[in-house]
Design an enzyme around this catalytic site. Structure first.
Site, PDB file in Angstrom:
ATOM      1  N   ASN A 172     -19.894  -3.115   1.665  1.00 34.13           N
ATOM      2  CA  ASN A 172     -18.614  -2.468   1.892  1.00 34.13           C
ATOM      3  C   ASN A 172     -17.897  -2.468   0.548  1.00 34.13           C
ATOM      4  O   ASN A 172     -17.775  -3.514  -0.075  1.00 34.13           O
ATOM      5  CB  ASN A 172     -17.831  -3.288   2.929  1.00 34.13           C
ATOM      6  N   GLY A 173     -17.462  -1.311   0.075  1.00 37.67           N
ATOM      7  CA  GLY A 173     -16.783  -1.249  -1.213  1.00 37.67           C
ATOM      8  C   GLY A 173     -17.375  -0.149  -2.074  1.00 37.67           C
ATOM      9  O   GLY A 173     -18.096   0.718  -1.577  1.00 37.67           O
ATOM     10  N   HIS A 215      15.175  24.738   5.010  1.00 34.51           N
ATOM     11  CA  HIS A 215      14.732  25.078   3.653  1.00 34.51           C
ATOM     12  C   HIS A 215      13.231  25.339   3.609  1.00 34.51           C
ATOM     13  O   HIS A 215      12.592  25.073   2.601  1.00 34.51           O
ATOM     14  CB  HIS A 215      15.111  23.962   2.683  1.00 34.51           C
ATOM     15  N   LYS A 258      -9.836   2.214  10.341  1.00 40.30           N
ATOM     16  CA  LYS A 258      -8.705   1.336  10.607  1.00 40.30           C
ATOM     17  C   LYS A 258      -8.171   0.708   9.332  1.00 40.30           C
ATOM     18  O   LYS A 258      -6.976   0.559   9.148  1.00 40.30           O
ATOM     19  CB  LYS A 258      -9.158   0.242  11.582  1.00 40.30           C
TER      20      LYS A 258
HETATM   21  C1  G6P Z   1      -5.444   3.440   7.488  1.00 43.18           C
HETATM   22  C2  G6P Z   1      -5.173   3.441   8.984  1.00 43.18           C
HETATM   23  C3  G6P Z   1      -3.674   3.580   9.244  1.00 43.18           C
HETATM   24  C4  G6P Z   1      -2.895   2.500   8.501  1.00 43.18           C
HETATM   25  C5  G6P Z   1      -3.214   2.510   7.006  1.00 43.18           C
HETATM   26  C6  G6P Z   1      -2.619   1.300   6.303  1.00 43.18           C
HETATM   27  O1  G6P Z   1      -5.187   4.703   6.973  1.00 43.18           O
HETATM   28  O2  G6P Z   1      -5.869   4.488   9.613  1.00 43.18           O
HETATM   29  O3  G6P Z   1      -3.411   3.466  10.630  1.00 43.18           O
HETATM   30  O4  G6P Z   1      -1.530   2.682   8.690  1.00 43.18           O
HETATM   31  O5  G6P Z   1      -4.630   2.457   6.811  1.00 43.18           O
HETATM   32  O6  G6P Z   1      -3.221   0.144   6.812  1.00 43.18           O
HETATM   33  P1  G6P Z   1      -2.627  -1.304   6.708  1.00 43.18           P
HETATM   34  O7  G6P Z   1      -3.657  -2.177   7.368  1.00 43.18           O
HETATM   35  O8  G6P Z   1      -2.478  -1.609   5.256  1.00 43.18           O
HETATM   36  O9  G6P Z   1      -1.330  -1.318   7.418  1.00 43.18           O
END
Ligand code: G6P
Length: 609
Positions: A100-101, A505, A604
């Site tokens: 992952n990364g 606008h 997520k």
């Molecule tokens: C992703 C998720 C969003 C979330 C964002 C920030 O884009 O799909 O739902 O708001 O990351 O995530 P965090 O865990 O830093 O709040």
């Protein structure tokens, strides 16, 4: 982003890994793969799509392996194909790796490896890593991995397995979370505890630059660069399996929307001192006199958390008069922000792992700022690296579209605003009054959830629309942005959030009888102005769904639909107004047949830049 799970122990590894992948699927779900070590060789299965496709591919095959590793992917380098799916193998198919990364210097490493005779099969940066480990492998997987990692630039959470050393997995972390789950005669590695919570709640979070060798009876953690061993640091995780399951709801998102009366109560539990009219937020690690010296606040975050930051800007400035700036974390980290004595930086992140937010945190710390976190996941990277902060205590959020974490973040920001205000000019009496409003919010959210059917009926009339406009003013302008984002994320309908007056606008050109506008029109200081904006939409045949204050009967004449929410202090209305917007997005997406918890292209937690 991407889910990783590894197992060594006495059980059959396959079901453990599959179950772990299913729990991690919310982190990425475009392809998946698994590798099992058995009888001196590695068996690999991969698929494009979700874990059910992997199960389908494996059906009928017999595996007795008691060690293996697995991955569910959110593509960065290379399309989501079977070939590009993890795990990746070395030339002799004796070493397998999930990652992952992003390996940033993969081109240079590839050139070196090609010269050394390695042949590459995929478009991924990850494959380079497994060949690099092969290059140094002389029967000790840990040592080969360690040497390889000293040459790597970029971010990684990796787990590696070798056919010659079954019963052993090696994992390492740099910028991408990994946790060792410690069991009895079995050990696990995962990118988050939810994958393995069914087996153990004992967690040892890897720190940046650490490598771990895991066998059934022990695990040993060392530093990649120095190879010094560190003693285990086991934490007991309090989240239960029940909390990360759907609990009878059709989708995690719906479950999480309905959890909000509880999660909001958790965000204030033990924190509101009514007697003094002051919230107690001890995790901030700041004394009252230090709070008084703050003369500027910067809040940085991504996605939905950025919307809560924006609400925080309105509430903190209004209540405490401390100037607040908000910044997307991805911008903050590259623009040499001005940080002076007296500037306090907040980072907000549900997961505590978002790469841009973590980088912004580090940038701010480099400039000697005090950086505080507002996080959900206890022990996450952001929670660990900040100087203090406030946990929102919303419990695991699995639905990709954030709901309960958002309202809890806002609840915490309201308490921070109140605390700062009480440290300055606000009287104890006023503080008590505001605490009274905050305490009522969980119950009021419960009340809004009762009108779900009404919201569902509205969704039935509009789910075929191609565009939506969300309008709000003042502190509810960010609420409108968040409402639009929820709809976009899960229903794929184009939706824009706008400050209501700014609509004329530009966006007004889009309005016709096919364009629904969701307008937050509460009885506050800008109510009359918002009514004028409603007239402007109406004059162009736009259809209007209004979020209005309880008791406002007049608005019904001006709009097509009214959703009433209970009255609270104007600064706290975003929490209540967000609930119907979440439900509206949810029902529209269900009616369109969308994948609610795993919307296309999203993940997520975005742990890559
Ligand atoms: C992703 C998720 C969003 C979330 C964002 C920030 O884009 O799909 O739902 O708001 O990351 O995530 P965090 O865990 O830093 O709040």
């Amino acid at each position: 982003m991407c889910g990783i799970v590894g197992y060594v122990g006495f059980r059959q590894a396959l079901p453990v890994l599959l179950q772990g992948l299913k729990r991690l699927e919310y982190r990425g779900y475009d392809s998946a793969g698994i590798v099992l070590a058995e009888n001196g060789c590695l068996s690999v299965e991969k698929c494009v799509g979700k874990i059910v496709c992997l199960e389908e591919a494996i059906k009928g095959k017999e595996y007795n392996a008691t060690s293996g590793i697995a991955h569910t992917r959110w593509a960065t380098h290379g399309e989501p194909t079977i070939v590009n799916a993890h795990p990746h193998l070395d030339s002799k198919s004796q070493i397998a790796l999930v990652h992952n990364g992003i390996i940033e210097n993969y081109r240079a490493l590839k050139a070196f490896l090609v010269e050394r005779g390695h042949e590459f099969r995929t478009d991924t940066d990850t494959e380079i890593l497994v060949h690099l480990i092969e290059e140094y492998y002389e029967g000790d997987l840990t040592e080969a991995t360690r040497i390889a990692l000293t040459q790597v630039e970029g971010t990684y959470g990796i787990v590696v397995i070798a056919s010659q050393e079954p019963g052993k997995i090696v994992a390492a972390r740099q910028g991408s979370p990994l946790v060792v789950g410690h069991g009895d005669n079995e050990n696990f590695v995962a990118s988050d505890m939810s994958a393995i919570l069914a087996y153990t709640n004992r967690a040892d979070y890897l720190k940046e630059g650490e490598i771990v060798t895991v066998t059934a009876d022990k695990y040993e953690i060392a530093a990649v660069d120095k190879n010094l061993l560190r003693t285990p640091q086991i934490e007991e995780i309090s989240w239960t399996l029940d909390q990360i399951e759907k609990g009878g709801y059709e989708h995690f998102m719906l479950k999480e929307i309905h959890e909000q009366p509880t999660t909001l109560a958790n965000a204030i539990r033990g924190r509101l001192n009514y007697g003094e009219g002051i919230p107690r937020l001890n995790g901030l690690n700041l004394q009252y006199d230090e709070l008084r010296k703050i003369n500027r606040i910067i809040i940085t975050a991504c996605g939905t958390s950025w919307h809560s930051a924006m609400i925080g800007e309105y509430v903190i400035e209004e209540m405490s008069r401390v100037p607040v700036e908000i910044e997307y974390a991805s911008e903050f980290r590259y623009r040499k922000p001005i940080i002076e004595p007296g500037t306090l930086v907040f980072v907000i992140s549900q997961s505590g792992e978002t790469a841009d937010t973590l980088a912004a945190l580090r940038e701010a710390k480099k400039m000697d700022a005090t950086v505080l976190g507002i996080c959900n996941v206890v022990g996450s990277s952001i929670a660990r690296e900040t100087d203090g902060g406030v946990y929102i205590h919303a419990g695991p959020e699995i639905g990709v579209a954030s709901t309960k974490a958002f309202t809890s973040q806002v609840m915490v920001l309201c308490q921070i605003a109140l605390l700062l205000a009480r440290m300055r000019h606000m009287t104890a009496q006023k503080g008590k009054e505001l605490i009274g409003f905050l305490k009522n919010i969980p119950g009021q959210v419960e009340q809004i959830l009762q009108i779900d059917d009404q919201i569902c009926e509205i969704a039935e009339q509009y789910y075929n629309s191609n565009n939506f406009l969300y309008l709000g003013r003042g502190v509810n302008y960010p609420t409108a942005l968040e409402g639009a984002l929820k709809l976009k994320e899960i229903s794929y309908i184009h939706a824009e959030g706008y400050p209501a007056a700014e609509m004329k606008h530009g966006p007004i050109a889009l309005i016709d009888e096919n364009m629904p506008a969701v307008v937050i029109a509460l009885r506050d200081s800008v109510y009359d102005k918002v009514l004028s904006n409603i007239e402007e939409v109406k004059a162009r045949q736009g259809r209007i769904i209004a979020i209005a204050s309880e008791g406002d009967t007049e608005i019904a004449e001006k709009v097509n639909h009214v959703i009433h929410i209970p009255q609270t202090h104007p600064m706290f209305t975003p929490i209540l107004a967000s609930i119907p917007l979440q439900l509206l997005a949810y029902h529209i997406a269900v009616l369109r047949g969308c994948d609610i918890d795993q919307p296309r292209n999203l993940a997520k937690s975005v742990t890559v830049e």
